[in-house]
Design a protein around this motif. Structure first.
Motif, PDB file in Angstrom:
ATOM      1  N   ASP A  73       0.845  -1.190   0.000  1.00 42.26           N
ATOM      2  CA  ASP A  73       0.000   0.000   0.000  1.00 42.26           C
ATOM      3  C   ASP A  73       0.882   1.242   0.000  1.00 42.26           C
ATOM      4  N   GLN A  97     -11.189  -3.025  -5.818  1.00 46.53           N
ATOM      5  CA  GLN A  97     -10.142  -2.740  -4.848  1.00 46.53           C
ATOM      6  C   GLN A  97     -10.738  -2.688  -3.448  1.00 46.53           C
ATOM      7  N   GLU A  98     -10.088  -3.353  -2.510  1.00 45.95           N
ATOM      8  CA  GLU A  98     -10.514  -3.335  -1.121  1.00 45.95           C
ATOM      9  C   GLU A  98      -9.736  -2.263  -0.364  1.00 45.95           C
ATOM     10  N   VAL A  99     -10.226  -1.882   0.787  1.00 50.59           N
ATOM     11  CA  VAL A  99      -9.517  -0.951   1.651  1.00 50.59           C
ATOM     12  C   VAL A  99      -8.258  -1.659   2.155  1.00 50.59           C
ATOM     13  N   PRO A 100      -7.092  -1.024   2.040  1.00 50.51           N
ATOM     14  CA  PRO A 100      -5.844  -1.676   2.481  1.00 50.51           C
ATOM     15  C   PRO A 100      -5.874  -2.016   3.971  1.00 50.51           C
ATOM     16  N   ILE A 101      -5.320  -3.174   4.295  1.00 48.83           N
ATOM     17  CA  ILE A 101      -5.209  -3.634   5.673  1.00 48.83           C
ATOM     18  C   ILE A 101      -3.760  -4.017   5.924  1.00 48.83           C
ATOM     19  N   ASN A 103      -1.074  -2.366   5.563  1.00 51.95           N
ATOM     20  CA  ASN A 103      -0.244  -1.896   4.449  1.00 51.95           C
ATOM     21  C   ASN A 103      -0.241  -2.833   3.244  1.00 51.95           C
ATOM     22  N   ALA A 105      -2.657  -3.840  -0.051  1.00 54.82           N
ATOM     23  CA  ALA A 105      -3.827  -3.526  -0.863  1.00 54.82           C
ATOM     24  C   ALA A 105      -4.224  -4.767  -1.661  1.00 54.82           C
TER      25      ALA A 105
END
Length: 142
Positions: A73, A97-101, A103, A105
């Motif tokens: 990310d 695209q998902e929300v980064p978790i 760091n 993506a």
């Protein structure tokens, strides 16, 4: 690096692989999986075990692929990936695209590859070689 796929003549494979493909084709015509399995004479458990791993080869080496990517990310990471794909004359059809978790993506790309100037495995290898890429998984080929 070895590829994950082989080309094998169906004569050396158990007949249930061909039945899995036949069921997938029947289901594609609107029949439910249970009825298709009964019609072909294959258990549902065997179908589900192999359905994601067995397909007929495409005469045009695939029109579309779906790739699942894990990226570092950082700003511009996805843009770099998209530019790499575009430079191979492939066309992005969809981006999820998902929300980064932590760091990382998570991105899923649907890519049209009819005019690509590189094989699917070559594209995957090029993407994996980038520093921002943690992993690339080929989800589907059509």
């Amino acid at each position: 690096m070895t590829d994950d796929y082989f080309i094998i003549h169906k004569k050396v494979l158990p007949d249930y692989f061909e039945k899995v493909i036949e069921i997938k084709e029947i289901v594609g015509r609107g029949v439910n999986i249970s009825d298709a399995c009964k019609q072909v004479g294959l258990s549902r458990s065997t179908f589900y075990k192999y359905k994601d791993y067995v397909d007929r080869p495409s005469m045009r080496a695939g029109k579309r692929i779906i790739l699942s990517l894990k990226l570092v990310d950082e700003p511009g990471a996805l843009s770099n990936i998209l530019n790499e794909i575009a430079s191979r004359n492939a066309n992005i059809l969809a981006i999820n695209q998902e929300v980064p978790i932590h760091n990382i993506a998570f991105v899923t790309l649907t890519i049209q590859i009819l005019d690509a100037n590189m094989s699917i495995q070559g594209l995957i290898n090029e993407l994996k070689a980038q520093k921002i890429v943690i992993d690339v998984l080929l989800v589907a080929v059509e």
